[in-house]
Design a protein around this motif. Structure first.
Motif, PDB file in Angstrom:
ATOM      1  N   LEU A  83      -5.715  -7.236  -6.173  1.00 38.87           N
ATOM      2  CA  LEU A  83      -6.864  -7.522  -7.348  1.00 38.87           C
ATOM      3  C   LEU A  83      -7.734  -6.476  -7.424  1.00 38.87           C
ATOM      4  N   SER A  84      -7.598  -5.767  -8.681  1.00 42.71           N
ATOM      5  CA  SER A  84      -8.376  -4.582  -8.724  1.00 42.71           C
ATOM      6  C   SER A  84      -8.621  -4.435 -10.371  1.00 42.71           C
ATOM      7  N   LYS A  85      -9.858  -4.095 -10.536  1.00 41.38           N
ATOM      8  CA  LYS A  85     -10.178  -3.745 -12.004  1.00 41.38           C
ATOM      9  C   LYS A  85     -10.162  -2.290 -12.444  1.00 41.38           C
ATOM     10  N   ASN A  86      -9.852  -1.566 -11.465  1.00 45.27           N
ATOM     11  CA  ASN A  86      -9.622  -0.099 -11.788  1.00 45.27           C
ATOM     12  C   ASN A  86      -8.489   0.511 -11.763  1.00 45.27           C
ATOM     13  N   ILE A  87      -7.396  -0.102 -10.934  1.00 45.27           N
ATOM     14  CA  ILE A  87      -6.104   0.480 -10.656  1.00 45.27           C
ATOM     15  C   ILE A  87      -4.922  -0.279 -11.329  1.00 45.27           C
ATOM     16  N   GLU A  88      -4.038   0.255 -11.713  1.00 47.92           N
ATOM     17  CA  GLU A  88      -3.249  -0.344 -12.718  1.00 47.92           C
ATOM     18  C   GLU A  88      -1.783  -0.863 -11.952  1.00 47.92           C
ATOM     19  N   ASN A  89      -1.420   0.366 -11.184  1.00 41.89           N
ATOM     20  CA  ASN A  89      -0.208   0.142 -10.358  1.00 41.89           C
ATOM     21  C   ASN A  89      -0.264   0.715  -9.082  1.00 41.89           C
ATOM     22  N   ILE A  90       0.472   0.150  -8.033  1.00 41.80           N
ATOM     23  CA  ILE A  90       0.581   0.532  -6.912  1.00 41.80           C
ATOM     24  C   ILE A  90       1.876   0.000  -6.595  1.00 41.80           C
ATOM     25  N   PRO A  91       2.899   0.891  -6.245  1.00 39.47           N
ATOM     26  CA  PRO A  91       4.375   0.716  -6.056  1.00 39.47           C
ATOM     27  C   PRO A  91       4.554  -0.410  -4.926  1.00 39.47           C
ATOM     28  N   GLY A  92       5.435  -1.418  -5.324  1.00 31.76           N
ATOM     29  CA  GLY A  92       5.741  -2.246  -4.402  1.00 31.76           C
ATOM     30  C   GLY A  92       5.019  -3.345  -4.348  1.00 31.76           C
ATOM     31  N   VAL A  93       3.892  -3.491  -5.037  1.00 33.67           N
ATOM     32  CA  VAL A  93       3.010  -4.593  -5.341  1.00 33.67           C
ATOM     33  C   VAL A  93       2.707  -5.218  -6.596  1.00 33.67           C
ATOM     34  N   THR A  94       2.174  -6.227  -6.817  1.00 32.68           N
ATOM     35  CA  THR A  94       1.575  -6.553  -8.323  1.00 32.68           C
ATOM     36  C   THR A  94       0.050  -6.545  -8.110  1.00 32.68           C
ATOM     37  N   VAL A  95      -0.245  -5.704  -9.249  1.00 33.33           N
ATOM     38  CA  VAL A  95      -1.882  -5.489  -9.468  1.00 33.33           C
ATOM     39  C   VAL A  95      -2.456  -6.510 -10.467  1.00 33.33           C
ATOM     40  N   VAL A  96      -3.286  -7.210 -10.303  1.00 30.12           N
ATOM     41  CA  VAL A  96      -3.881  -8.255 -11.297  1.00 30.12           C
ATOM     42  C   VAL A  96      -5.291  -7.758 -11.376  1.00 30.12           C
TER      43      VAL A  96
END
Length: 178
Positions: free
Chosen positions: A78-91
């Motif tokens: 869960l992040s309001k600042n980061i769009e993409n982290i390889p291997g995980v889903t960001v919401v």
């Protein structure tokens, strides 16, 4: 979807803050890994994810690949600042995290960390169960888990289980009626 919040508290009730001087107990970390495997997922905040994937512990790549401690587990950050982290889903929101895991077919979501993440799920009434690991330490100024940061209100819980994990860590499991 059933949501379970997993947290470590100090013996005086604060949200436990780990540090090099006060690392998390091995038994609590092993329990988290077991809970994540049982759920098939976990939700954490960006800072907690970065701490979990600290190279001194385990690399981010090892954490999500087929041989890492969380292999085959859906990790949602869960992040309001980061769009993409390889291997995980960001919401960006708790509801988006739950919706994503539900669409993936999960019946349970494990909310694993960060005081802000825990409080956002609690404040929005999105938690069905809490697992508190009470660590054998007293802490000075600390953080609290809150169901409402602006008002003084109560929410009854029902004890489901209480057991020792080892190293003087006691686990309390409560149901929250929504």
């Amino acid at each position: 979807m059933k949501t379970t919040l997993w947290a470590t508290l100090t013996a005086n009730g604060n949200y436990a803050q780990s540090s090099p001087d006060n690392p998390p107990k091995k038994e609590a970390l092993e329990d988290f890994a077991a809970q994540a495997k049982a759920a098939g997922n976990f939700i954490v905040g960006r800072k907690t994810f970065q701490e979990m994937s600290d190279p001194s512990r385990v690399s981010q790549e090892e954490m999500v690949n087929t041989e890492g401690p969380f292999a085959g587990i859906d990790i949602v950050v869960l992040s309001k600042n980061i769009e993409n982290i390889p291997g995980v889903t960001v919401v960006k929101s708790p509801q988006e995290a739950i919706s994503y895991l539900s669409q993936k077919g999960h019946l349970t979501a494990l909310i694993g960390g960060g005081g802000d993440i825990h409080n956002s799920f609690l404040e929005q009434g999105l938690v069905d169960e809490v697992i508190f690991n009470v660590a054998p330490v007293l802490e000075g100024k600390g953080l609290n888990l809150l169901i409402d940061k602006d008002n003084y209100r109560f929410k009854a819980v029902r004890l489901l289980d209480c057991k020792p994990l080892g190293s003087d860590v006691v686990q309390l499991r409560y149901a929250i009626d929504r």
